[in-house]
Each structure stands twice: as C-alpha cells, then as structure tokens.
Design a protein around this motif. Sequence first.
Motif, short mmCIF file in Angstrom:
data_model
loop_
_atom_site.label_atom_id
_atom_site.label_comp_id
_atom_site.label_asym_id
_atom_site.label_seq_id
_atom_site.Cartn_x
_atom_site.Cartn_y
_atom_site.Cartn_z
N ALA A 625 0.83 -1.21 0.00
CA ALA A 625 0.00 0.00 0.00
C ALA A 625 0.86 1.25 0.00
N ARG A 626 1.96 1.24 0.73
CA ARG A 626 2.83 2.41 0.78
C ARG A 626 3.47 2.68 -0.58
N ARG A 627 3.78 1.59 -1.30
CA ARG A 627 4.58 1.74 -2.53
C ARG A 627 3.75 1.60 -3.81
N PHE A 628 2.47 1.37 -3.70
CA PHE A 628 1.64 1.16 -4.88
C PHE A 628 1.77 2.37 -5.81
N PRO A 629 2.08 2.15 -7.09
CA PRO A 629 2.27 3.28 -8.01
C PRO A 629 1.01 4.13 -8.13
N GLY A 630 1.23 5.40 -8.41
CA GLY A 630 0.12 6.33 -8.55
C GLY A 630 -0.23 6.98 -7.23
N ASP A 631 -1.17 7.92 -7.30
CA ASP A 631 -1.53 8.67 -6.10
C ASP A 631 -2.89 8.28 -5.56
N GLY A 632 -3.44 7.16 -6.02
CA GLY A 632 -4.76 6.74 -5.54
C GLY A 632 -4.70 6.20 -4.13
N ALA A 633 -5.82 6.33 -3.42
CA ALA A 633 -5.94 5.78 -2.09
C ALA A 633 -5.97 4.25 -2.17
#
Length: 819
Positions: A625-633
């Motif tokens: 969750a911390r590193r998931f690409p993009g700026d989505g929640a």
Amino acid sequence: MSSWTGKSEETSKSVVSSDARAKLRRLLEQRRGVTRERFAPAGADAPELAWTPLSFAQRRMWMAQQFAPESTAWNIGYGIYLRGTLREDALLRAFGNLITRHECLRMSFGLHDGVPTQTPLPDGLELLGAAEDLTAIPAGARDAEVRARVMRLSRQPFDLAAGPPLRARLLRVADDAHLLVVIAHHICLDGWSILRIMLPELFADYAALASGSALPRKPKLPRWRDLVAEEAARLGDADRDAAYWRDALAGAPAHIDFPNDGPAPEFARGRGDRRRLPMANDLSRALDDCARRYNVTLFPLLVTAACATFARWADQDDMVIGLVKSDRSRHDLEGSVGPFVNHLPFRCQAARDLSLGALLDKVNTSLMTVLHEHAGLPFERVAGAVVAAHGVRAAPLFNTIVQVHAFPLPQGRLGDPELHARLSALGMSEFEHDFGRLSFAGLEGGFGPIYHGWSPRDFRILLLRHDDADTLGCEFDVDRFEARTIDALLRSVTTTLAVLASEPERLVGSLALDPGLEASKTEGANVPDSPEMLAHVASALAQRMAVSVPAHALVRFASDTLGVDVTALDVSVGEILASPPLARAARLLRRPAHGPLVRLREGAGPPRILVHPLLGRLDGYRELARRFPGDGAVFGLEPPAVHEGLASHSSVEEMVVAYADVLLDAFPERRYILGGWSFGALVALAMAQRLTVQGGVDIEGVVLFDPWLPRHSAPDEPLAGFTHELWWSLSGSAPPPLGRDNPPIRLPDIAARAVAERIVGSPDTVFRYFDLYQAHEKIALAHTVPVYTNEAMVFCRQPDGTPPLFGAALDEVIACLSS
C-alpha cells in the motif's frame, strides 16, 4: 490454608486496643465526609425505593451505551476451566448465592423523569443453567466450537434496560472437564470484584455445598443502592477540587499527537490487540532499588518513563494521560462488588532539558496531589470544571492510560505449561493478569480473562507485577498502530525505565528511541480530531440520542454530568455532546459495528481495493500500500470480526456480494482497481466478474498475487498453509520449517512459537486466526472459480516460496505495476 475455604486466616494479636482502632476509624471516615452509621448493611431496616440513581462511574458507562447500544466495549469476560468430578447442582446454587448477595449484579437500568436510574431485580435469578454438553463434537473440532461460543457470548451486547448486566454459561468440554464462562458489563463490577470477591465466594460456597457442609459465614455488606446514595457525601470538598483541576489543566493539550502507522480512520472503530514484553529480573531489581532511593512506588517510575518516551516519540513536551483510581479506601468496600473506579487526567510536562530524576520528582509530587487530595471528584465533574472555565475545546480528552497491576492472584499463577496451553486453546488470554491457578473441593484448573478484540483508546500501558516476574503490556488500536510499532514502544519504555534506574541525571531530550519507534515518526502522520470532526460526531450523536432519549432528559443529564448549567453556556447542545465524557465516549465506542473497509493509504483517483487472504488480516499489504504506483488511495477489505476469529460469511459468493455492496456504497464514482493475495485473489477475481456483469462499474485493473487454488493440504502437513500465511502476513518473514523431515507439530506448538518470535502477542490469538483460516478455506474449497474475460495481472511466489508481496519479490511487483 486455601483461599476458597471461606475460613478466616489466623492473624497476630494487635497491640492497638479495639477502642483506639474504632476511634481512629471514625476520625478517618469523618475526614472523608462519611460515617459508618450512614450506610445501611444488607438486611437492615431502610426505606425501600423502586429505583436509585446511578453512581458516577455507572452514569458514564450508561450514557456511552446509549450512544452505541450494540457496542461491547464495556464487556468484561472470564473463563474458569475445571478438571475433575464437578457437582453441577452445587455450582449452580453457589452462583445463585453470588447474584443474590451482590445487588449490583442484578440491576436493570433506565430513565426516571429524565434521570438515569437502576432498579434491583428480584432475588433468586437463575443466570446459570445446566451444562451444555459438547462432548459429542469430534475432538478435533471441539476446541474451535468452544472458542466460537465463548467469543459470541463475549461479543453479545447487554440490554441494560432489561438487565441483568451479567450472563454465564457452563460448557462440558470433556468427560472430566468444564468451562464456566462469565461475561459482565463494566457497569456492575470491576477487576477487583472478580478476582478478590466473586471467585473466592463462588468456590467457597461450592466447596461447602458439594460436601454437605454449612455455608461459610460472610460479613454483612452495605447495599449497592445505599453506597450510591451516599456517593455525594464522599466527594469531599468539591469546590476546592474543581478549582484545582481548572488550574492544573489550564492550557493543557486535549490529547497526545502520536504518529500513525497509516491513515487514521474517519471514525476510530475501537478494534484492539495486545502485546506483552517480559522484563529481565535484573531490571525489576534495579527498579526496586530506584524506588527505595527516591522513596516512591513502582507507579511513578512507570509514569515517568512512559511520559518521557511519549515526549520523544510525539515531539510533545506537554501532555495529558489518563489514570485509573480504584475507590475502595473504606475497609467495608473491599468485599463489595461494583464499579469502584474513577478515571483522572494527569498532566505531565516532560521538557527536553529536564533530567529523568527531576522529572520523577515532579511526577511523584503531582501524583500524590492528584491521587491523595483530589481524586474524589468524578471525571465528569473534572471535565465540567475545565469546560466551564476554559471552553469545550479545552476538555481533557486523554487518549492513553498508564496503569500498574500488582495485587496477587488468589491462589497464585498457573505454573502447568500444558494447562496453560489448554486455557489459551479455549479462548482465554493473559493481559490484565497472568492465568491463575485453581484447586478446591477435588477440582483442579485455572482461570483467565477473555479478550474480544476491543481497545477503547489509542493504547493503554500496563505493568504487571508478580512475585517472581514483571511484564510490560500494551493494549492498542489496530487501526492506528501496527504490532511492530507497539513492540518498539514497549522496548523504548523498558529502556527508559533502565536509564531512569541507572542514570537518573540523563536528560529527557537525550533519550534514544527504539529504531522501530523512531522509524514510525516518519512513516505516518497523526490526524488529530478537528473541531469539524467533533461537530460531525456531535451531530450524529444528537440525532441518535433524539430517538431514544427525550431532549429535556439529554440537557438535564448533560448539566448534571458536567456539573455546570449547560443552558448558561454559550454553546450548542451539539457542542455539549462534543465535550467529555460524551465525546470521549463517542470516540471510545465510535461506530456501531466493525465495517470491512479499512483505509491503508490516503490518495485521490480510483481507489485500489485489496481483499484479505485466508487469515483475514491486512498486515501483508502494508508495504504494498505504501509503494503502490500512482496517487490513488489504497483500501483493504477484511472480515468485520477478524480479531475475534469469527467468520462473517458462509460462502465465497455471499462474501463477494457483501464486499461489492460496500464498494458501491463507499465509492459512488464506481471506478476501482481490485486485487488480493492468496484467497484474497480468488475473492477479488469473483468481485471483478460480478461488478463487470452488473454493469455501470469501471474495473480499471485486476492484480492477483499468488492466487489460491482449491486444493487440500497434504495429509502430513495440515498446518503448513496456515503457518506459511501467519508468518508472512504478520512478520514479513518465512515460517519455521515444516514437513516430512521435521517432527509433527500441533497448533499449540505453532502458537507457542509465534509468541516466542513476537509474531503475535498471546497464544489465543493464533487459535482465533486458525478458526478464521479454516472457515475461509472451507468456503473456498466449495467455490467455483469464475471465468473472467478481461485482463488481469498475476504475480506468483518465488521458487523459494517467498510470496510476491515481500522482500525482493515486491520490488519486481512494483516495477511491473509502474510500467
């Protein structure tokens, strides 16, 4: 002599005459504003009332229950495991005697002319029935059934209006073993009531009834209604106390801004867990030496170390923590069952340039003042004095409590490792105290608390002192803190205690935090309660209260509770609801139920939704969750009762429908990225298929991590899959080796190993997760994997067995997702 025989221990002859003792007692009681003659013992002639008002502690809990009647935050549970030939008839009669003797256990609660009241139910209530025989259940499944029944019993709310605030069940779990489960609402008792009164009386009466002997003589007790009626007389100088609190808390922060391990939920849900850290014997001895040097008890040492650690962790020198004061100062209250507790705010200013020794002096002086001179004012009146003087926003909303438990168990700690494991397997948990030993009337066994996964505040630091060991524990909010952070906090407090004992000249600002706690300062930022949030909570509560309580009763209750005329304050009723204890109660009990949606990362754009694996926990997704690409929640979906080990769905299809409905309600824009690991991948795929067929939903991507395929575990490795997921989910590391080349293992062995390696805080946690794992595995095996015609990204585990969410494998996942 056994503590359960009901016979008096021999005592040495006092050198003080009885007349002198009586005179001294009268002087002490008069100083507190009461006399013995004002309390009518049970059975004495006294005018009978149909009802009586609530005590201050009871009123606080009653109001909280009105805000969330389905909440179980105030439930207290105990399990009592007995081996041997049990006389059920004798136990039922002994339990009935207990309910009859202690009036507080058989009250109902309601409103009379806008005033919260309690009414005693008739004598002779039969709250314990014949044993429920579970021996017909196969041995391999019996413990899981016992745990499920215990947890359901502890998670069932009380109807305080109907009463009584206590329930009990007797389960036959083997031919020669029984489990007595007792669940009570805190409104009728406290921990002392259970350990020091109810258990000794219950088993003393049982021993007499089972042997045909006369019941042991017991001293007469003041009735609960009489104690409540006299509570106001025991307040002492209320005006002087109120003035002290107004001055002491002027300008104090409402709470401590601790860093979060992730985004704080809009409403804290009260989901909790517990961690423990045994202290080295050398440190315990060093603390005793330090206490003697400073002429203090262990409690000021713990408060000093905790506040110094909090100051470094939160970068906040000025703070307010909570204390729990037991109000059993009168000797005739030691045998009375009831909630004799008061919560008190305690202000500590741990400046960076202050030495630990100087801070200890300040803390001890303040504690002596608070606990021995101004502890008689109930928390509600303390809050009311502060609100009236400094405004609603200045109310002391402390979010952490520090305690020391040092009273001994009646028959000592449970020393039998096999019996210890048995209690854990049946759903009991060590935290408030260690498991206790039982031996009476031909029966052997043990007892312990039942924990049902609630934490009514950010965390509670507890030091348990026993004859041969000290343990530091922490109960914490799992929505705000990860277990690794709490472990780091416990290590930091322990280190500060050691420094305080050996180097009291060290400055607070020079203290080094545990690396794990230092890292948490940069990984998350606290989201404090804003005025807008308080207003939102107040509005919701006002609407809820209007349904069950008339407006005039609410205003009257608020005025009486806060100790000020609310109509004379320049605030709205909503703002009154936002002041303690009302707002605090709202945030303690918060939402009426645990929803499945958990925010893992803030952001904008289409939300990333990750479905839980078989274990039910979302911990394995934290780093993703911390590193998931993009700026989505990033959000996680988890079973609502995951920490209780209770399954919420009877099939994958039912789970898919429920989770899909949650997404449609929470995100009306209907654009999602779905994913999951193991069993979560299976559910995510089925959700994507359902939402696609349903139409009107944009599935922007499906990401599957090591999808779980319907298959049975190998016969010689029945626990391998569970152990694999438990270790990787909660620690991010490989599990201990299992298989043909290693000795066969049992679930208790896994639980003991997980506790030893700090994977979980207590063995019962492993048993609860195993129950949920098996329930999910069962519905997965019955599920038909749907055909999904759109694209999906699939990541498989490494050749060495490492799941794609951990270590170097996660680096490759992030690189692929980014491209």
